[in-house]
Structures are given as C-alpha cells and as structure tokens.
Design a protein around this motif. Structure first.
Motif, mmCIF file in Angstrom:
data_model
loop_
_atom_site.group_PDB
_atom_site.id
_atom_site.type_symbol
_atom_site.label_atom_id
_atom_site.label_comp_id
_atom_site.label_asym_id
_atom_site.label_seq_id
_atom_site.Cartn_x
_atom_site.Cartn_y
_atom_site.Cartn_z
ATOM 1 N N UNK A 78 0.847 -1.189 0.000
ATOM 2 C CA UNK A 78 0.000 0.000 0.000
ATOM 3 C C UNK A 78 0.890 1.250 0.000
ATOM 4 N N UNK A 79 0.284 2.427 0.094
ATOM 5 C CA UNK A 79 1.049 3.683 0.006
ATOM 6 C C UNK A 79 2.042 3.837 1.152
ATOM 7 N N UNK A 84 -0.523 -5.748 1.675
ATOM 8 C CA UNK A 84 -1.965 -5.947 1.792
ATOM 9 C C UNK A 84 -2.400 -6.912 0.685
ATOM 10 N N UNK A 85 -3.541 -7.537 0.880
ATOM 11 C CA UNK A 85 -4.079 -8.460 -0.118
ATOM 12 C C UNK A 85 -4.639 -7.658 -1.287
#
Length: 133
Positions: A78-79, A84-85
């Motif tokens: 993520x950012x 994450x999935x």
C-alpha cells in the motif's frame, strides 16, 4: 549495467544484441536477471555466445515453493509500504501464469543443460545470493 527488457518482444534480435554486448563488457562476471525468458531465447543466446567466442559458465534458475509464489502474487504494497491483499487477485489467472513461468524455466534449463543450477528462491534476496555463492 542494467538492461530494461520487460517490454521487449520475445526472442528480440535487438535484445539479444544488447545482452551479448553486456556479456562482452563484463569479462569477469555477468548476471542476467530474467533472461533468457524462453527456450528459444536460451538457444539464441547460447548460439550467439559460441559464435562470438564468449563463454557463460553458469545459468541459475530460481525455483520457488508453489504456495509461497502464489502468496507473493496475491499481496501488494500500500502507500505506506505495508503488504496488503490485492482485491483484484485472480487465483486461476495466477496459477496459469505460474505454470507458464515454470514451463519457460524448464525449457531454458533443458537448452542450457551443462552449467545450469537450480536454486531455491525462498527468503530474502541476500538469502538467495548466499545459496548462489
């Protein structure tokens, strides 16, 4: 020296020429990542190296444990850099891609034969390089 070739057409003569030039420029050692990508590219590279009187002593094919490779394909960062999935993950598509990659690696190993070493891709990059050494 890094050659960007992810977008290059499979069995591209221009890419082959760039790879051979890179091998020629690195007389002591040269590491090619993700190349050759197919049996056809392996055959072309092997023939061209022989024609140009260049040697490539070892080819390393990374092998991964099936479930771990599938897990790696399912996650993304993520950012904030956290894993994450991926909500768009398609397991059937991923399995087909894994099968195609395995087939390509097997073809490359079959073409290269002598000097081809299979190494587990488990762990960090440093872990893998330690097994290669």
């Amino acid at each position: 020296r890094v050659l960007e070739h992810a977008e290059a057409e499979m069995e591209s003569p221009a890419l082959l020429a760039s790879v051979v030039a890179a091998v020629r420029d690195c007389p002591g050692s040269c590491v090619l990542l993700h190349y050759p990508r197919s049996g056809g590219e392996a055959r072309m590279l092997k023939e061209r190296l022989a024609k140009d009187d260049l040697t490539f002593a070892s080819l390393i094919v990374l092998e991964g444990e099936h479930d771990e490779l599938l897990r790696r394909m399912q996650v993304m960062e993520d950012k904030d850099g956290e894993e994450v999935i991926n909500g768009d993950f398609d397991e059937e598509e991923a399995l087909a891609l894994l099968a195609a990659r395995q087939h390509s690696c097997d073809q490359v190993a079959d073409v290269w034969q002598t000097g081809c070493t299979k190494v587990s891709s488990e762990g960090t990059c440093d872990d893998v390089w330690e097994r290669v050494d």
